[in-house]
Design a protein around this motif. Structure first.
Motif, PDB file in Angstrom:
ATOM      1  N   MET A  56      -1.840 -58.085  50.200  1.00 55.38           N
ATOM      2  CA  MET A  56      -1.494 -58.313  48.798  1.00 55.38           C
ATOM      3  C   MET A  56      -0.771 -57.086  48.243  1.00 55.38           C
ATOM      4  SD  MET A  56      -1.688 -60.673  46.702  1.00 55.38           S
ATOM      5  CE  MET A  56      -1.649 -61.114  45.024  1.00 55.38           C
ATOM      6  N   SER A  57       0.248 -57.329  47.477  1.00 55.19           N
ATOM      7  CA  SER A  57       1.032 -56.231  46.923  1.00 55.19           C
ATOM      8  C   SER A  57       0.263 -55.489  45.842  1.00 55.19           C
ATOM      9  CB  SER A  57       2.347 -56.750  46.343  1.00 55.19           C
ATOM     10  OG  SER A  57       3.234 -57.057  47.372  1.00 55.19           O
ATOM     11  N   SER A  58       0.628 -54.267  45.676  1.00 53.25           N
ATOM     12  CA  SER A  58      -0.024 -53.429  44.688  1.00 53.25           C
ATOM     13  C   SER A  58       0.477 -53.748  43.276  1.00 53.25           C
ATOM     14  CB  SER A  58       0.252 -51.961  45.008  1.00 53.25           C
ATOM     15  OG  SER A  58       1.610 -51.654  44.749  1.00 53.25           O
ATOM     16  N   GLU A  59      -0.268 -53.266  42.300  1.00 59.16           N
ATOM     17  CA  GLU A  59       0.163 -53.423  40.904  1.00 59.16           C
ATOM     18  C   GLU A  59       1.468 -52.685  40.656  1.00 59.16           C
ATOM     19  OE1 GLU A  59      -0.654 -55.281  38.110  1.00 59.16           O
ATOM     20  OE2 GLU A  59      -1.734 -56.320  39.690  1.00 59.16           O
ATOM     21  N   LYS A  60       1.685 -51.573  41.367  1.00 59.82           N
ATOM     22  CA  LYS A  60       2.929 -50.826  41.208  1.00 59.82           C
ATOM     23  C   LYS A  60       4.116 -51.685  41.630  1.00 59.82           C
ATOM     24  CE  LYS A  60       5.138 -46.442  42.093  1.00 59.82           C
ATOM     25  NZ  LYS A  60       5.028 -45.090  42.604  1.00 59.82           N
ATOM     26  N   ALA A 114      23.621 -48.157  33.641  1.00 58.48           N
ATOM     27  CA  ALA A 114      22.757 -49.284  34.012  1.00 58.48           C
ATOM     28  C   ALA A 114      22.611 -49.370  35.530  1.00 58.48           C
ATOM     29  CB  ALA A 114      23.314 -50.586  33.448  1.00 58.48           C
ATOM     30  N   GLU A 115      23.690 -49.145  36.252  1.00 66.80           N
ATOM     31  CA  GLU A 115      23.626 -49.198  37.715  1.00 66.80           C
ATOM     32  C   GLU A 115      22.772 -48.061  38.266  1.00 66.80           C
ATOM     33  OE1 GLU A 115      24.380 -51.747  39.314  1.00 66.80           O
ATOM     34  OE2 GLU A 115      25.856 -52.753  38.073  1.00 66.80           O
ATOM     35  N   GLU A 116      22.901 -46.865  37.697  1.00 64.34           N
ATOM     36  CA  GLU A 116      22.066 -45.742  38.148  1.00 64.34           C
ATOM     37  C   GLU A 116      20.586 -46.043  37.928  1.00 64.34           C
ATOM     38  OE1 GLU A 116      22.734 -43.088  39.900  1.00 64.34           O
ATOM     39  OE2 GLU A 116      24.910 -43.260  39.859  1.00 64.34           O
ATOM     40  N   ASP A 117      20.259 -46.615  36.777  1.00 62.92           N
ATOM     41  CA  ASP A 117      18.872 -46.976  36.497  1.00 62.92           C
ATOM     42  C   ASP A 117      18.383 -48.030  37.486  1.00 62.92           C
ATOM     43  OD1 ASP A 117      16.419 -46.911  34.792  1.00 62.92           O
ATOM     44  OD2 ASP A 117      17.002 -49.010  34.448  1.00 62.92           O
ATOM     45  N   ALA A 118      19.218 -49.029  37.760  1.00 59.51           N
ATOM     46  CA  ALA A 118      18.840 -50.071  38.713  1.00 59.51           C
ATOM     47  C   ALA A 118      18.619 -49.479  40.102  1.00 59.51           C
ATOM     48  CB  ALA A 118      19.913 -51.163  38.756  1.00 59.51           C
ATOM     49  N   ILE A 119      19.505 -48.594  40.515  1.00 57.85           N
ATOM     50  CA  ILE A 119      19.377 -47.956  41.828  1.00 57.85           C
ATOM     51  C   ILE A 119      18.064 -47.181  41.913  1.00 57.85           C
ATOM     52  CG2 ILE A 119      20.345 -46.087  43.249  1.00 57.85           C
ATOM     53  CD1 ILE A 119      23.165 -47.255  42.333  1.00 57.85           C
ATOM     54  N   ASP A 120      17.740 -46.438  40.877  1.00 58.63           N
ATOM     55  CA  ASP A 120      16.468 -45.703  40.852  1.00 58.63           C
ATOM     56  C   ASP A 120      15.277 -46.660  40.937  1.00 58.63           C
ATOM     57  OD1 ASP A 120      17.897 -43.334  40.617  1.00 58.63           O
ATOM     58  OD2 ASP A 120      17.498 -43.102  38.460  1.00 58.63           O
ATOM     59  N   THR A 121      15.348 -47.766  40.202  1.00 56.92           N
ATOM     60  CA  THR A 121      14.254 -48.749  40.210  1.00 56.92           C
ATOM     61  C   THR A 121      14.088 -49.365  41.589  1.00 56.92           C
ATOM     62  OG1 THR A 121      14.548 -49.241  37.865  1.00 56.92           O
ATOM     63  CG2 THR A 121      13.396 -50.896  39.188  1.00 56.92           C
ATOM     64  N   TYR A 122      15.191 -49.754  42.212  1.00 57.80           N
ATOM     65  CA  TYR A 122      15.088 -50.388  43.529  1.00 57.80           C
ATOM     66  C   TYR A 122      14.629 -49.402  44.594  1.00 57.80           C
ATOM     67  CZ  TYR A 122      16.840 -54.588  41.449  1.00 57.80           C
ATOM     68  OH  TYR A 122      16.953 -55.701  40.655  1.00 57.80           O
ATOM     69  N   ARG A 123      15.020 -48.154  44.488  1.00 57.72           N
ATOM     70  CA  ARG A 123      14.512 -47.147  45.440  1.00 57.72           C
ATOM     71  C   ARG A 123      13.007 -46.963  45.267  1.00 57.72           C
ATOM     72  NH1 ARG A 123      19.638 -42.999  45.345  1.00 57.72           N
ATOM     73  NH2 ARG A 123      20.872 -44.208  46.810  1.00 57.72           N
ATOM     74  N   ALA A 124      12.547 -46.937  44.026  1.00 61.06           N
ATOM     75  CA  ALA A 124      11.104 -46.832  43.770  1.00 61.06           C
ATOM     76  C   ALA A 124      10.379 -48.076  44.284  1.00 61.06           C
ATOM     77  CB  ALA A 124      10.845 -46.639  42.274  1.00 61.06           C
ATOM     78  N   LEU A 125      10.987 -49.238  44.105  1.00 60.65           N
ATOM     79  CA  LEU A 125      10.382 -50.484  44.584  1.00 60.65           C
ATOM     80  C   LEU A 125      10.292 -50.501  46.113  1.00 60.65           C
ATOM     81  CD1 LEU A 125       9.201 -53.278  44.061  1.00 60.65           C
ATOM     82  CD2 LEU A 125      11.545 -54.153  43.851  1.00 60.65           C
ATOM     83  N   ILE A 126      11.318 -50.008  46.779  1.00 55.32           N
ATOM     84  CA  ILE A 126      11.295 -49.922  48.244  1.00 55.32           C
ATOM     85  C   ILE A 126      10.115 -49.061  48.690  1.00 55.32           C
ATOM     86  CG2 ILE A 126      12.508 -48.966  50.253  1.00 55.32           C
ATOM     87  CD1 ILE A 126      15.159 -49.837  48.723  1.00 55.32           C
ATOM     88  N   ALA A 127       9.956 -47.901  48.066  1.00 56.38           N
ATOM     89  CA  ALA A 127       8.867 -46.988  48.431  1.00 56.38           C
ATOM     90  C   ALA A 127       7.501 -47.621  48.143  1.00 56.38           C
ATOM     91  CB  ALA A 127       9.009 -45.664  47.685  1.00 56.38           C
ATOM     92  N   ALA A 128       7.377 -48.256  46.977  1.00 55.98           N
ATOM     93  CA  ALA A 128       6.099 -48.877  46.615  1.00 55.98           C
ATOM     94  C   ALA A 128       5.768 -50.039  47.551  1.00 55.98           C
ATOM     95  CB  ALA A 128       6.131 -49.361  45.160  1.00 55.98           C
ATOM     96  N   ALA A 129       6.777 -50.824  47.899  1.00 61.57           N
ATOM     97  CA  ALA A 129       6.551 -51.953  48.804  1.00 61.57           C
ATOM     98  C   ALA A 129       6.170 -51.463  50.200  1.00 61.57           C
ATOM     99  CB  ALA A 129       7.792 -52.839  48.856  1.00 61.57           C
ATOM    100  N   GLU A 130       6.802 -50.391  50.635  1.00 58.45           N
ATOM    101  CA  GLU A 130       6.443 -49.821  51.942  1.00 58.45           C
ATOM    102  C   GLU A 130       4.989 -49.339  51.923  1.00 58.45           C
ATOM    103  OE1 GLU A 130       8.148 -46.635  55.217  1.00 58.45           O
ATOM    104  OE2 GLU A 130       8.884 -46.516  53.149  1.00 58.45           O
ATOM    105  N   ASP A 131       4.603 -48.638  50.852  1.00 56.00           N
ATOM    106  CA  ASP A 131       3.224 -48.157  50.720  1.00 56.00           C
ATOM    107  C   ASP A 131       2.222 -49.303  50.677  1.00 56.00           C
ATOM    108  OD1 ASP A 131       4.187 -45.561  50.660  1.00 56.00           O
ATOM    109  OD2 ASP A 131       3.949 -45.321  48.479  1.00 56.00           O
ATOM    110  N   ALA A 132       2.632 -50.435  50.091  1.00 61.15           N
ATOM    111  CA  ALA A 132       1.744 -51.597  49.955  1.00 61.15           C
ATOM    112  C   ALA A 132       1.802 -52.515  51.175  1.00 61.15           C
ATOM    113  CB  ALA A 132       2.120 -52.377  48.694  1.00 61.15           C
TER     114      ALA A 132
END
Length: 151
Positions: free
Chosen positions: A1-5, A100-118
């Motif tokens: 199950m995925s994390s809350e993050k 907006a693209e820079e913010d999206a890139i930062d969000t998706y990089r954080a999501l990649i890391a969080a998904a890997e951790d989860a």
């Protein structure tokens, strides 16, 4: 199950994609002038891609037994992407897109890391795919910025 993050980042990304669709649409409508046509066309093309991203993110949230945010949950964050007072100020729109693209890139990089951790490879794969699209948009608009800033 995925994390809350992971869930929180998926919801943020979904909301950001929907806000981007709204701002791209509005800017594509309000920009004026011959110089604006190429930017307007690019924004119109990107709207469909950004909407597709939102649909994919929303579907992933559903698969994880979570709900995508609705309008009542919406918090606008893209101040620099608001339509300019001067409808011929194409450069301000280009720079807003880049923010907006820079913010999206930062969000998706954080999501990649969080998904890997989860240990959530499906969300990680989705985020990698969307990240590639956002990086391509950023590259396109960096080119526009160079061209418009030199005029």
């Amino acid at each position: 199950m995925s994390s809350e993050k992971v869930i929180d980042l998926l919801r943020k990304a979904y909301g950001d994609e929907m806000e981007t669709v709204m701002n791209y649409q509005t800017n594509a409508i309000v920009l004026d002038g011959v110089r604006a046509e190429e930017i307007k066309e690019s924004l119109q093309t990107d709207i469909q891609e950004e909407l597709g991203h939102a649909q994919q993110l929303g579907n992933r949230l559903k698969q994880l037994d979570a709900r995508p945010p609705s309008s009542a949950d919406f918090v606008a964050r893209q101040d620099s992407l608001q339509p300019p007072e001067d409808s011929t100020d194409v450069l301000s729109v280009i720079r807003g897109v880049l923010d907006a693209e820079e913010d999206a890139i930062d969000t998706y990089r954080a999501l990649i890391a969080a998904a890997e951790d989860a240990d959530d490879p499906v969300t990680e794969d989705l985020a990698v795919t969307v990240l590639a699209d956002e990086e391509a948009h950023r590259t396109e608009f960096r080119g526009f910025e160079k061209e418009y800033a030199n005029e």
